[in-house]
Design an enzyme around this catalytic site. Sequence first.
Site, PDB file in Angstrom:
ATOM      1  N   HIS A   1       0.848  -1.190   0.000  1.00 36.81           N
ATOM      2  CA  HIS A   1       0.000   0.000   0.000  1.00 36.81           C
ATOM      3  C   HIS A   1       0.885   1.243   0.000  1.00 36.81           C
ATOM      4  O   HIS A   1       2.114   1.133  -0.080  1.00 36.81           O
ATOM      5  CB  HIS A   1      -0.988  -0.033   1.175  1.00 36.81           C
ATOM      6  CG  HIS A   1      -0.352  -0.126   2.534  1.00 36.81           C
ATOM      7  ND1 HIS A   1       0.376   0.888   3.096  1.00 36.81           N
ATOM      8  CD2 HIS A   1      -0.337  -1.139   3.445  1.00 36.81           C
ATOM      9  CE1 HIS A   1       0.797   0.528   4.290  1.00 36.81           C
ATOM     10  NE2 HIS A   1       0.392  -0.711   4.524  1.00 36.81           N
TER      11      HIS A   1
ATOM     12  N   HIS B   1       4.015   1.399   2.429  1.00 37.87           N
ATOM     13  CA  HIS B   1       5.232   0.710   1.964  1.00 37.87           C
ATOM     14  C   HIS B   1       5.870   1.492   0.821  1.00 37.87           C
ATOM     15  O   HIS B   1       7.089   1.591   0.714  1.00 37.87           O
ATOM     16  CB  HIS B   1       4.904  -0.693   1.418  1.00 37.87           C
ATOM     17  CG  HIS B   1       4.115  -1.550   2.352  1.00 37.87           C
ATOM     18  ND1 HIS B   1       2.892  -2.081   2.016  1.00 37.87           N
ATOM     19  CD2 HIS B   1       4.374  -1.972   3.600  1.00 37.87           C
ATOM     20  CE1 HIS B   1       2.437  -2.793   3.025  1.00 37.87           C
ATOM     21  NE2 HIS B   1       3.303  -2.745   4.000  1.00 37.87           N
TER      22      HIS B   1
ATOM     23  N   CYS C   1       1.606  -9.665  20.977  1.00 40.10           N
ATOM     24  CA  CYS C   1       0.753  -9.256  19.848  1.00 40.10           C
ATOM     25  C   CYS C   1       1.150 -10.089  18.643  1.00 40.10           C
ATOM     26  O   CYS C   1       2.275  -9.953  18.147  1.00 40.10           O
ATOM     27  CB  CYS C   1       0.915  -7.774  19.530  1.00 40.10           C
ATOM     28  SG  CYS C   1       0.130  -7.358  17.940  1.00 40.10           S
TER      29      CYS C   1
ATOM     30  N   CYS D   1       2.354  -7.944  15.591  1.00 33.53           N
ATOM     31  CA  CYS D   1       3.718  -7.387  15.660  1.00 33.53           C
ATOM     32  C   CYS D   1       4.728  -8.517  15.832  1.00 33.53           C
ATOM     33  O   CYS D   1       5.920  -8.303  15.680  1.00 33.53           O
ATOM     34  CB  CYS D   1       3.931  -6.517  16.888  1.00 33.53           C
ATOM     35  SG  CYS D   1       2.877  -5.136  17.065  1.00 33.53           S
TER      36      CYS D   1
ATOM     37  N   CYS E   1      -2.575  -3.896  21.851  1.00 30.87           N
ATOM     38  CA  CYS E   1      -1.235  -3.589  21.352  1.00 30.87           C
ATOM     39  C   CYS E   1      -1.149  -2.110  20.983  1.00 30.87           C
ATOM     40  O   CYS E   1      -2.067  -1.566  20.368  1.00 30.87           O
ATOM     41  CB  CYS E   1      -0.976  -4.486  20.154  1.00 30.87           C
ATOM     42  SG  CYS E   1      -0.038  -3.722  18.871  1.00 30.87           S
TER      43      CYS E   1
ATOM     44  N   HIS F   1      -1.148  -1.783  16.818  1.00 36.83           N
ATOM     45  CA  HIS F   1      -2.314  -2.166  16.018  1.00 36.83           C
ATOM     46  C   HIS F   1      -3.642  -2.029  16.758  1.00 36.83           C
ATOM     47  O   HIS F   1      -4.702  -2.197  16.157  1.00 36.83           O
ATOM     48  CB  HIS F   1      -2.178  -3.624  15.570  1.00 36.83           C
ATOM     49  CG  HIS F   1      -0.957  -3.856  14.742  1.00 36.83           C
ATOM     50  ND1 HIS F   1       0.170  -4.459  15.225  1.00 36.83           N
ATOM     51  CD2 HIS F   1      -0.711  -3.531  13.474  1.00 36.83           C
ATOM     52  CE1 HIS F   1       1.063  -4.504  14.263  1.00 36.83           C
ATOM     53  NE2 HIS F   1       0.571  -3.942  13.198  1.00 36.83           N
TER      54      HIS F   1
ATOM     55  N   LYS G   1      -3.556   5.815  11.039  1.00 41.02           N
ATOM     56  CA  LYS G   1      -2.397   5.289  10.318  1.00 41.02           C
ATOM     57  C   LYS G   1      -2.862   4.388   9.178  1.00 41.02           C
ATOM     58  O   LYS G   1      -3.750   3.560   9.364  1.00 41.02           O
ATOM     59  CB  LYS G   1      -1.510   4.493  11.272  1.00 41.02           C
ATOM     60  CG  LYS G   1      -0.250   4.020  10.569  1.00 41.02           C
ATOM     61  CD  LYS G   1       0.587   3.056  11.370  1.00 41.02           C
ATOM     62  CE  LYS G   1       1.738   2.583  10.500  1.00 41.02           C
ATOM     63  NZ  LYS G   1       2.133   1.225  10.686  1.00 41.02           N
TER      64      LYS G   1
ATOM     65  N   LYS H   1      -2.647  -2.288   7.245  1.00 41.35           N
ATOM     66  CA  LYS H   1      -3.469  -3.463   6.986  1.00 41.35           C
ATOM     67  C   LYS H   1      -4.540  -3.598   8.060  1.00 41.35           C
ATOM     68  O   LYS H   1      -5.661  -3.976   7.801  1.00 41.35           O
ATOM     69  CB  LYS H   1      -2.587  -4.716   7.012  1.00 41.35           C
ATOM     70  CG  LYS H   1      -1.594  -4.746   5.892  1.00 41.35           C
ATOM     71  CD  LYS H   1      -0.574  -5.835   6.074  1.00 41.35           C
ATOM     72  CE  LYS H   1       0.608  -5.373   6.877  1.00 41.35           C
ATOM     73  NZ  LYS H   1       1.906  -5.788   6.379  1.00 41.35           N
TER      74      LYS H   1
HETATM   75  N1  MSP Z   1       8.563  -7.194   8.342  1.00 41.50           N
HETATM   76  C1  MSP Z   1       8.682  -6.087   9.204  1.00 41.50           C
HETATM   77  C2  MSP Z   1       9.978  -5.339   8.995  1.00 41.50           C
HETATM   78  C3  MSP Z   1      11.209  -6.169   9.140  1.00 41.50           C
HETATM   79  S1  MSP Z   1      12.627  -5.272   8.701  1.00 41.50           S
HETATM   80  C4  MSP Z   1      13.893  -6.257   9.114  1.00 41.50           C
HETATM   81  C5  MSP Z   1       7.533  -5.128   8.973  1.00 41.50           C
HETATM   82  N2  MSP Z   1       6.868  -5.227   7.803  1.00 41.50           N
HETATM   83  S2  MSP Z   1       5.612  -4.330   7.355  1.00 41.50           S
HETATM   84  O1  MSP Z   1       5.097  -4.926   6.148  1.00 41.50           O
HETATM   85  O2  MSP Z   1       4.695  -4.178   8.414  1.00 41.50           O
HETATM   86  O3  MSP Z   1       6.189  -2.967   6.920  1.00 41.50           O
HETATM   87  C6  MSP Z   1       6.404  -1.964   7.850  1.00 41.50           C
HETATM   88  C7  MSP Z   1       7.060  -0.793   7.148  1.00 41.50           C
HETATM   89  O4  MSP Z   1       6.238  -0.340   6.053  1.00 41.50           O
HETATM   90  C8  MSP Z   1       7.210   0.415   8.041  1.00 41.50           C
HETATM   91  O5  MSP Z   1       8.348   0.331   8.866  1.00 41.50           O
HETATM   92  C9  MSP Z   1       7.297   1.511   7.019  1.00 41.50           C
HETATM   93  O6  MSP Z   1       8.550   1.465   6.438  1.00 41.50           O
HETATM   94  C10 MSP Z   1       6.256   1.064   5.996  1.00 41.50           C
HETATM   95  N3  MSP Z   1       4.926   1.543   6.338  1.00 41.50           N
HETATM   96  C11 MSP Z   1       3.821   0.776   6.578  1.00 41.50           C
HETATM   97  N4  MSP Z   1       2.763   1.605   6.824  1.00 41.50           N
HETATM   98  C12 MSP Z   1       3.173   2.889   6.755  1.00 41.50           C
HETATM   99  C13 MSP Z   1       2.523   4.133   6.876  1.00 41.50           C
HETATM  100  N5  MSP Z   1       1.240   4.242   7.147  1.00 41.50           N
HETATM  101  N6  MSP Z   1       3.263   5.239   6.713  1.00 41.50           N
HETATM  102  C14 MSP Z   1       4.595   5.198   6.428  1.00 41.50           C
HETATM  103  N7  MSP Z   1       5.231   4.037   6.310  1.00 41.50           N
HETATM  104  C15 MSP Z   1       4.564   2.866   6.481  1.00 41.50           C
HETATM  105  O7  MSP Z   1       7.305  -4.304   9.839  1.00 41.50           O
END
Ligand code: MSP
Length: 685
Positions: free
Chosen positions: A20, A23, A128, A131, A146, A149, A297, A300
């Site tokens: 999304h 990411h 959680c 997480c 949590c 989330h 935020k 997902k």
């Molecule tokens: N798999 C772990 C990270 C492991 S790194 C060794 C994880 N994955 S995640 O799919 O949840 O991705 C989290 C990351 O996606 C955040 O740290 C950020 O970089 C990005 N983001 C996810 N949602 C976001 C927003 N709403 N806003 C900005 N960045 C976001 O955590």
Amino acid sequence: MAAERFYITTPIYYVNYYPHIGHTYTTVIADVLARYKRLDGVDVLFATGTDEHGINIERRARAEEVEPQVWADKIADAFRDVWQRFNISYDEFIRTTEPRHREVVQRIFREARDRGDIYKGKYEGWYCPRCESFYLESDLVEDKRCPVHRLPVEWNAEDVYLFRLSKYADWLLAHIEKNPSFIQPGSRKNEVVSFVRSGLRDLAVSRSTFTWGIPVPDDPGQVIYVWIDALSNYVTVAGYGQDEARFARYWPADVHLVGKEILRFHAVIWPIILHSVGLEPPRQVYAHGWWSFRGEKISKSTGNLIDPWEHAQALARLSGAEVDVCVDAIRYFLAREIPLGQDGDWADESLLNRFNADLANDYGNLLNRTLPLVARYFGGLLPEAGPEEGGDEALRRLATATADEVLAYVDRCDFQRALAVVWQLLAAANKYLDTEAPWNEHKAGRVARAGTILVNTLEALRVATILLEPVMPTATLKVWTQLGLPHYEERARDARAAGRASQGTGLSRLDAQRWRGLSAGVPVALATPIFPRIDLKLALADKNFAATPPVAATSAASPAASPATAPIPAKETSVTEMISIDEFRKLDIRTGKVLEARQVPKADKLIELRVDIGDEVRTIVTGLIPHYQPQDLVGRTIVVLANLQPRTVRGVESRGMLLTAGFDDTFGLLAVDPDKPAPPGAPIS
Ligand code: MSP
């Protein structure tokens, strides 16, 4: 001497859901930084990838009735697909299910265990599953949820391997002290330091309750739990244990760019694991902020997702620009709109404003104003530049100093200011063109002077275009072609087709410091505007453009279909009163501004309103007296259901309904309004 090297990473994303805009933010910013470094002649290693193990992914795959690997393959493909569409020039896409990674993870685990830093014990705590983390009671938010989330946590006790984090707390504090740029932005450093000072608990690094993971060496009943597995991806990519020369070159990483919620894992757990096995910590962990949508935020769990590719397509439909250009516009918006490190609320209106003001007006229009004059006065061939006069020198000085200033901000990851500097140059070039007025010179017979002015303006545009390439790698190619340099576009397209997107056009800082990079006599290419202006009113009223509305936060939630993200079939719901999103979309709910209001004669409660709903002014009758008097409503922004069948009330035809909140008359009725001023006609979705 070998070129300076720069190793930059994004987090590896969980494969429990499709990519999304959150990411996309991290990945685009990392890409922008990687591309600026390459522009500066640096040997860049840029890695991203997917985090594929763990209970959530196992559960998710089961819910979809497929094997976890099948599910992971599908989502990893969706990430790669969207990164390709967004021109992400990564050098490596790592997946934690790859054999090379399994070896590295087991090796790190074994070494830390051999050194006595990993031992078998019991872990208890609030857990959680989303997480995949344990929390202290004091970390939880109300109702034992949590903090990230807001989902209920579970009390968990399990035989696991634990890592002696506590042993390294002093080492870490000293490391943070000695390396002031290790945690960025600096404002986050204290947060990490106080977390470490408050006492580190030993960390569970294995689990026995699921199997979807890398087995613990010599203890196959346990799988290595997420953080050693996930974090180690960064050394796998650098060649740890597999390619010593590569590892020596690229490790330590220069920057791990992460969202702020995983800063602790990267700035506390990861350096300690590395230190335990004798490896250097990364040079910097940069924690950026979160994008929210209407205050929540984007994630997902909340389900308020914005699909990046769908959004680019919708923007293309609305603007008539090519979809690649719209991808670039979104990349630009992400880099420009908020300072890295701070949070931002997604607003399509801001995206559209940036598109119109910055891209269509300041940048695109400079080209569109200049090239037709080259065509008219010089038969479409770039003229020769003559001696400097008037504002020429000032423009040259500004343009040739711009690259250094931009790249200095880039070094600080201040992309917002870096881009503002490019826009200063564009503003100066627009002003120069207005002031020097080549059309007057031409009229007065000073044709050569008119040519010099046009070439100088285009020179400034050339410099700006080099410095915009990292942010807008496709739109800038079109500019090169229009400036008579089609080989740049061809070169970059060939590289992309051959999977070497990172090569781009090969232009450098030096090219941006030069004046007279354009060659006289070269034919320019007149074309339709690259960034056509968007009609804001129409765009904001377009239901398909407004960001994807919230979907239920269940595992069955499915994003809207797009080639990049084929839908996951939603599970049937047994609640009969639910409506589908398509039914909801039939409602034309939008903001309106009350222009006039008067009481309907001989009717106690009724008010007749004249309301501007964006594309017309409507009469709406509403029964709001005694909660409001007519004059209370004049000038207010209200929310209107615009496609309700007309109805005549006391001789007045009402076309639409004003939406109110309230249970019954005891509590009163409140006219619903947006919490910030919105233009009339803004769709509610
Ligand atoms: N798999 C772990 C990270 C492991 S790194 C060794 C994880 N994955 S995640 O799919 O949840 O991705 C989290 C990351 O996606 C955040 O740290 C950020 O970089 C990005 N983001 C996810 N949602 C976001 C927003 N709403 N806003 C900005 N960045 C976001 O955590």
